[in-house]
Design a protein around this motif. Structure first.
Motif, PDB file in Angstrom:
ATOM      1  N   GLU A 126      45.073  37.278  36.473  1.00  0.00           N
ATOM      2  CA  GLU A 126      44.033  37.977  35.724  1.00  0.00           C
ATOM      3  C   GLU A 126      44.172  39.487  35.956  1.00  0.00           C
ATOM      4  OE1 GLU A 126      40.619  34.558  36.567  1.00  0.00           O
ATOM      5  OE2 GLU A 126      40.715  36.366  37.813  1.00  0.00           O
ATOM      6  N   LEU A 139      38.825  40.503  31.493  1.00  0.00           N
ATOM      7  CA  LEU A 139      40.038  40.017  32.144  1.00  0.00           C
ATOM      8  C   LEU A 139      40.961  39.355  31.135  1.00  0.00           C
ATOM      9  CD1 LEU A 139      38.605  38.526  35.456  1.00  0.00           C
ATOM     10  CD2 LEU A 139      39.760  40.711  35.133  1.00  0.00           C
ATOM     11  N   THR A 167      42.690  38.143  46.421  1.00  0.00           N
ATOM     12  CA  THR A 167      41.697  37.721  45.428  1.00  0.00           C
ATOM     13  C   THR A 167      41.887  36.270  44.996  1.00  0.00           C
ATOM     14  OG1 THR A 167      43.000  38.372  43.484  1.00  0.00           O
ATOM     15  CG2 THR A 167      41.661  40.088  44.546  1.00  0.00           C
ATOM     16  N   ALA A 188      43.405  31.253  40.665  1.00  0.00           N
ATOM     17  CA  ALA A 188      43.274  32.514  39.943  1.00  0.00           C
ATOM     18  C   ALA A 188      43.475  33.673  40.907  1.00  0.00           C
ATOM     19  CB  ALA A 188      41.897  32.614  39.295  1.00  0.00           C
ATOM     20  N   VAL A 223      43.696  38.178  40.835  1.00  0.00           N
ATOM     21  CA  VAL A 223      43.594  39.418  40.073  1.00  0.00           C
ATOM     22  C   VAL A 223      44.783  40.309  40.413  1.00  0.00           C
ATOM     23  CG1 VAL A 223      42.136  41.401  39.493  1.00  0.00           C
ATOM     24  CG2 VAL A 223      41.078  39.239  40.188  1.00  0.00           C
ATOM     25  N   SER A 236      30.456  29.865  40.854  1.00  0.00           N
ATOM     26  CA  SER A 236      30.648  31.257  41.248  1.00  0.00           C
ATOM     27  C   SER A 236      31.080  31.346  42.700  1.00  0.00           C
ATOM     28  CB  SER A 236      29.359  32.051  41.030  1.00  0.00           C
ATOM     29  OG  SER A 236      29.034  32.116  39.665  1.00  0.00           O
ATOM     30  N   TYR A 243      34.680  30.524  42.977  1.00  0.00           N
ATOM     31  CA  TYR A 243      35.502  31.527  42.300  1.00  0.00           C
ATOM     32  C   TYR A 243      35.484  32.872  43.042  1.00  0.00           C
ATOM     33  CZ  TYR A 243      37.358  33.755  37.963  1.00  0.00           C
ATOM     34  OH  TYR A 243      38.096  34.417  37.018  1.00  0.00           O
ATOM     35  N   VAL A 299      32.709  34.738  43.621  1.00  0.00           N
ATOM     36  CA  VAL A 299      31.713  35.641  43.033  1.00  0.00           C
ATOM     37  C   VAL A 299      30.323  35.138  43.430  1.00  0.00           C
ATOM     38  CG1 VAL A 299      30.925  36.779  40.920  1.00  0.00           C
ATOM     39  CG2 VAL A 299      33.283  35.962  41.083  1.00  0.00           C
ATOM     40  N   ASP A 336      36.048  43.449  40.791  1.00  0.00           N
ATOM     41  CA  ASP A 336      36.652  42.156  40.456  1.00  0.00           C
ATOM     42  C   ASP A 336      35.569  41.093  40.248  1.00  0.00           C
ATOM     43  OD1 ASP A 336      39.243  43.157  40.684  1.00  0.00           O
ATOM     44  OD2 ASP A 336      39.485  42.482  42.759  1.00  0.00           O
ATOM     45  N   ARG A 347      34.943  39.013  36.855  1.00  0.00           N
ATOM     46  CA  ARG A 347      35.080  37.559  36.917  1.00  0.00           C
ATOM     47  C   ARG A 347      33.776  36.853  36.543  1.00  0.00           C
ATOM     48  NH1 ARG A 347      38.872  36.191  42.282  1.00  0.00           N
ATOM     49  NH2 ARG A 347      40.736  35.784  41.038  1.00  0.00           N
ATOM     50  N   LEU A 404      33.258  33.753  33.966  1.00  0.00           N
ATOM     51  CA  LEU A 404      32.810  32.464  34.481  1.00  0.00           C
ATOM     52  C   LEU A 404      31.505  32.009  33.848  1.00  0.00           C
ATOM     53  CD1 LEU A 404      33.292  30.215  36.649  1.00  0.00           C
ATOM     54  CD2 LEU A 404      31.680  31.490  38.064  1.00  0.00           C
TER      55      LEU A 404
END
Length: 489
Positions: free
Chosen positions: A63, A71, A125, A137, A139, A230, A233, A235, A263, A267, A271
């Motif tokens: 990403e 992204l 990340t 995933a 970044v 989240s 991921y 976040v 980031d 994200r 998401l």
């Protein structure tokens, strides 16, 4: 909006080897921001270390942000990335607008042949993708073919600003708050959405009630899925709540060092839409959607650390250190000069109307939600500024970069923010995107800290967005105009 959300303790997902721990942020007048501080800087992990720690990985989703902060990227076979080599994307992706048309700029000229930009994965990340088994995933940063940071890549530009601030002994920590609108999906709503007919869309709730427990049942299952996804991921959401608007929600993301915070912000937008689809909903972050209701904000809570301590704290609530006052002055300057990062579309400027909780003038104040810059000085760990001018459509990488640049520049120049609560009438805020692009293009601050190449490309992209908006406005006669004049003129 008129509140700062409260925070609750969250358990963070373990991070890959060598990555930084996260920092919990408590935003709200009745709670302290706990440890908005002391990141532990370790070496960046290698691809092999991360992939080994994550188990059975088949593909990597690389990403990287575009000029609008969204992204983009590609799915890459894991074996291709084990050596740590970068991934190639056409450089011209940096000059695509929201409708995938090319922005007139040197990078998009046909004579260039549209060469590649290299995207180097930042393996700190890396996160296992929720609901995508075997996918990780990561970044990536934009690099030139010579291996230097690309001067027009938003994440690389933010890295440059962070490094420059660090050279003066400062490390920035940010917490992003996003408001957004949620609608129920369905054939009729989908058809209405495609033609822009808001009256045909079904909001998540028909009631207007901020902080509502009554409305929570409208989205409890979605909220539970969003929080879990989240977290996986990378976040973490510290608070999720209803906002005043019909079907409007707000999420406050945990604070983190500036690059990680950007980031997380990018994200989250990706998401939340994915989770919404699973629950028969769709989401928008448009700054202004309903004329008679408030817009959606994207507030940026921020502080600086120096030698592991909050540089803004001056020993007691209601006070700021000399660094804090200088930062406030610089942040005000950046709010004006770099308005195009905080309000990047023509629609963004519809949000700035009286009585709808969006600051209309450039000012700062103590715990003052009418000010563009709100100073919060609860304790040594909680002292910070909240940038309230930005909408939820902000460019997170460049908006955060602008805040740091303005703030640190203000400290170094020992700037004075003026008396709290008094508008800086000598620095009027731009009324539209065209004016904001002109301010950015003429900003010595932006050119010095973010670079001429980024400023020129981004200003050109905003000029082009305004041009397309004006063209569309002239090409369509709105229904209200026909209703008003059809029979009587």
């Amino acid at each position: 909006m008129w509140h700062a959300s409260c925070c609750a303790t969250r358990t963070r997902t373990p991070r890959p080897p060598g990555s930084r721990p996260s920092h919990r942020h408590v935003s709200g007048s009745d709670k302290e921001m706990e440890n908005m501080a002391r990141p532990v800087i370790g070496r960046r992990p290698t691809a092999e270390e991360v992939l080994a720690s994550l188990g059975d990985v088949r593909r990597v989703r690389v990403e990287t942000p575009d000029l609008n902060g969204a992204l983009r990227g590609k799915y890459v076979a894991v074996e291709k990335l084990r050596s740590g080599k970068p991934v190639a994307l056409p450089e011209v992706y940096l000059a695509l607008d929201v409708d995938e048309d090319l922005v007139p700029a040197p990078v998009s000229e046909e004579r260039t042949g549209y060469p590649d930009i290299l995207i180097a994965p930042d393996w700190s990340t890396a996160r296992a993708m929720p609901h995508e088994p075997g996918v990780v995933a990561v970044v990536g940063d934009g690099l030139t073919k010579a291996g230097d940071r690309h001067p027009q890549h938003p994440r690389s530009v933010l890295r440059n600003v962070i490094d420059r601030a660090a050279g003066h002994g400062y490390e920035a920590v940010f917490g992003v708050e996003y408001e957004f609108w949620a609608f129920r999906d369905g054939a009729e709503s989908d058809a209405a959405r495609r033609v822009g007919d808001l009256s045909g869309m079904t909001p998540l709730s028909y009631t207007r009630q901020g902080y509502s427990m009554l409305r929570w049942a409208d989205h409890a299952a979605f909220a539970d899925d969003l929080e879990a996804s989240s977290q996986a991921y990378g976040v973490p959401i510290e608070t999720l709540m209803t906002e005043i608007g019909n079907g409007q929600l707000e999420a406050a993301l945990a604070p983190a060092p500036a690059l990680e915070a950007a980031d997380m912000a990018a994200r989250f937008k990706l998401l939340v839409r994915d989770v919404a689809r699973r629950h028969g909903m769709y989401i928008t972050f448009m700054a202004k959607l309903v004329p008679e209701q408030q817009g959606t904000s994207g507030h940026l809570h921020q502080s600086l650390l120096r030698d592991g301590r909050n540089a803004f704290w001056d020993g007691a609530p209601g006070r700021l250190s000399a660094a804090g006052l200088g930062y406030a002055a610089g942040l005000l300057r950046a709010t004006r000069d770099c308005a195009a990062f905080f309000a990047p579309y023509p629609n963004s400027y519809r949000r700035y109307v009286p009585g709808h909780w969006a600051p209309l003038q450039l000012s700062w104040g103590w715990d003052d939600r009418n000010s563009a810059v709100r100073a919060i000085t609860l304790s040594a760990s909680a002292t910070r500024f909240e940038q309230r001018r930005s909408g939820s459509d902000l460019q997170p990488y460049l908006a955060i970069a602008a805040c740091i640049a303005g703030g640190v520049d203000g400290i170094l120049a020992q700037r004075d923010p003026g008396p709290p609560g008094e508008p800086l009438t000598s620095m009027p805020l731009p009324a539209d995107l065209r004016a904001a692009a002109a301010l950015l293009r003429g900003s010595a601050l932006a050119r010095d800290w973010l670079g001429d190449e980024l400023v020129e490309l981004y200003a050109a992209s905003r000029d082009d967005e305004q041009r397309v908006y004006d063209q569309l406005a002239r090409a369509h006669i709105p229904a209200w105009e026909i209703r008003r004049y059809f029979e009587v003129v």
